[in-house]
Design a protein around this motif. Sequence first.
Motif, mmCIF file in Angstrom:
data_model
loop_
_atom_site.group_PDB
_atom_site.id
_atom_site.type_symbol
_atom_site.label_atom_id
_atom_site.label_comp_id
_atom_site.label_asym_id
_atom_site.label_seq_id
_atom_site.Cartn_x
_atom_site.Cartn_y
_atom_site.Cartn_z
ATOM 1 N N LEU A 219 -100.990 -31.028 -26.037
ATOM 2 C CA LEU A 219 -100.529 -29.674 -26.424
ATOM 3 C C LEU A 219 -100.761 -28.682 -25.452
ATOM 4 N N CYS A 220 -101.921 -28.967 -24.719
ATOM 5 C CA CYS A 220 -102.168 -28.142 -23.453
ATOM 6 C C CYS A 220 -101.644 -28.519 -21.898
ATOM 7 N N SER A 221 -100.754 -29.457 -22.002
ATOM 8 C CA SER A 221 -100.314 -30.157 -20.821
ATOM 9 C C SER A 221 -99.055 -29.223 -20.207
ATOM 10 N N LEU A 299 -102.163 -20.987 -27.569
ATOM 11 C CA LEU A 299 -102.258 -22.017 -28.263
ATOM 12 C C LEU A 299 -103.649 -21.688 -29.197
ATOM 13 N N ASP A 300 -103.290 -21.308 -30.485
ATOM 14 C CA ASP A 300 -104.398 -20.777 -31.219
ATOM 15 C C ASP A 300 -105.232 -21.942 -31.980
ATOM 16 N N ALA A 322 -115.954 -32.007 -25.106
ATOM 17 C CA ALA A 322 -116.120 -31.125 -23.607
ATOM 18 C C ALA A 322 -114.684 -31.397 -23.073
ATOM 19 N N GLU A 323 -113.694 -32.091 -23.463
ATOM 20 C CA GLU A 323 -112.623 -32.444 -22.772
ATOM 21 C C GLU A 323 -111.690 -31.236 -23.476
ATOM 22 N N LEU A 324 -111.899 -30.592 -24.526
ATOM 23 C CA LEU A 324 -110.917 -29.773 -24.956
ATOM 24 C C LEU A 324 -110.909 -28.372 -24.432
ATOM 25 N N PRO A 325 -109.955 -27.798 -24.348
ATOM 26 C CA PRO A 325 -109.930 -26.303 -23.952
ATOM 27 C C PRO A 325 -110.859 -25.436 -24.989
ATOM 28 N N LEU A 327 -110.377 -22.150 -27.323
ATOM 29 C CA LEU A 327 -109.186 -21.469 -27.977
ATOM 30 C C LEU A 327 -109.641 -20.019 -27.992
ATOM 31 N N PRO A 328 -108.564 -18.993 -28.087
ATOM 32 C CA PRO A 328 -107.225 -19.425 -27.866
ATOM 33 C C PRO A 328 -106.975 -19.747 -26.357
ATOM 34 N N TRP A 329 -106.088 -20.859 -26.131
ATOM 35 C CA TRP A 329 -105.808 -21.315 -24.861
ATOM 36 C C TRP A 329 -104.672 -20.627 -24.222
ATOM 37 N N ARG A 330 -104.541 -20.165 -23.154
ATOM 38 C CA ARG A 330 -103.374 -19.064 -22.763
ATOM 39 C C ARG A 330 -102.785 -19.578 -21.253
ATOM 40 N N CYS A 331 -101.736 -19.395 -21.199
ATOM 41 C CA CYS A 331 -100.928 -19.477 -19.739
ATOM 42 C C CYS A 331 -99.843 -18.677 -19.890
ATOM 43 N N VAL A 332 -99.094 -18.648 -18.743
ATOM 44 C CA VAL A 332 -98.000 -17.932 -18.390
ATOM 45 C C VAL A 332 -97.037 -18.613 -17.735
ATOM 46 N N VAL A 333 -95.665 -18.588 -18.247
ATOM 47 C CA VAL A 333 -94.313 -19.315 -17.643
ATOM 48 C C VAL A 333 -93.585 -18.334 -17.103
ATOM 49 N N ILE A 334 -93.071 -18.611 -15.770
ATOM 50 C CA ILE A 334 -92.234 -17.791 -14.874
ATOM 51 C C ILE A 334 -90.941 -18.392 -14.758
ATOM 52 N N PRO A 335 -89.729 -17.925 -15.241
ATOM 53 C CA PRO A 335 -88.686 -18.430 -14.889
ATOM 54 C C PRO A 335 -88.022 -18.560 -13.435
ATOM 55 N N PRO A 336 -87.012 -19.424 -12.990
ATOM 56 C CA PRO A 336 -86.698 -19.171 -11.633
ATOM 57 C C PRO A 336 -86.194 -18.016 -11.079
ATOM 58 N N GLY A 337 -86.572 -17.665 -10.165
ATOM 59 C CA GLY A 337 -86.359 -16.435 -9.513
ATOM 60 C C GLY A 337 -87.774 -15.268 -9.754
ATOM 61 N N GLY A 338 -88.606 -15.774 -10.563
ATOM 62 C CA GLY A 338 -89.817 -15.100 -10.555
ATOM 63 C C GLY A 338 -90.019 -13.856 -11.248
ATOM 64 N N GLN A 339 -89.097 -13.633 -12.235
ATOM 65 C CA GLN A 339 -89.314 -12.311 -12.978
ATOM 66 C C GLN A 339 -88.863 -12.723 -14.440
#
Length: 340
Positions: A219-221, A299-300, A322-325, A327-339
Amino acid sequence: MRSNGIGLNGDTRSVSGILGRDGWYRDPMWAVAFRLTPVERQLLRTWELRRLQFITHAGAAAVTTHQTYSRLEHSLGLLSLVAHFAPDDEVARVAALLHDIGHLPFSHTFEGVAGLRHHELGRQYIRGLAPLLAEHGIAVDAVLRMEESNTVSVLRGLPGGLKLDHLESFVRSGRAHARLSEPPPETLAKLRLVDGAVHTDRATADYLAELALGEALYLCSWENALANGALRGLVGVLLDDGPERAAAIASMTDDELWTVLLTDPRTAEPTRRLRRDPLSWQLLADGHPDASLGWSYQLDRLYLDTACVAGIPVGFRAEQLAELPELPWRCVVIPPGGQA
């Protein structure tokens, strides 16, 4: 009558159908076969349940992984487990079949967006099926109680104990991601169900815990977070149109939502790029200097139930935890073009 060797009106033993056309269901993963009840056969013809065949269990990760099976496949798998452990519990069987009918398109991808929650929507849909259930002597409130947090039933046991819904998910996902070390029917033969919780021997409990851990890490991949974060962000653009748009999206199937995203000028191009070339998108850690250019994804919750040995959930070893992130685990997705 036969044509080209195919039985037109005979049994379907050579086919793993999902409609129960001959009155039976045979689950190809669990290798469980059982006769469907009249109410189950009728429910399988309702759109509320049929709709789940067009919703992927893994959500948008079907774009980036082999996990492409549907919510209906999982629901039928759960029905198979209930029919295996409690074949005469008609209410539990109906509850298993209907437990996911409130899911939004792409399953958990949009959970919580615009206040939409699949459990609440599912209760509404199940109440809408009350007349059908009543025809078969089944009270809708009895079905709804099966998954309430304060109720011990075939579908829910003690806190922390592995329930059948999560067992089904862990094993089916594990098969899609090549995490299984034995065929599911061999695993099933080692399990017992006691007050809604899975009980087994220590070795099997540890194996199932490894499947739960693998699911959490998946789920965090990149594959899961990028696809689901991107699609969640794209739908967020549509939701700027107001609450009526949110209500319309809630009842869509995956393909219907793809159509909307591919035809709306605000989302058409990045949606095409997501489908054709997911690697053209970026996934950044939360707090990255370029994070403001994209959509946040969070991910909450991770599903970490474990089977019981001698009546107690085995839990996880310290090195596994210890392997688990955090929580909450956060990231950011950026579309092609960067905005975004």
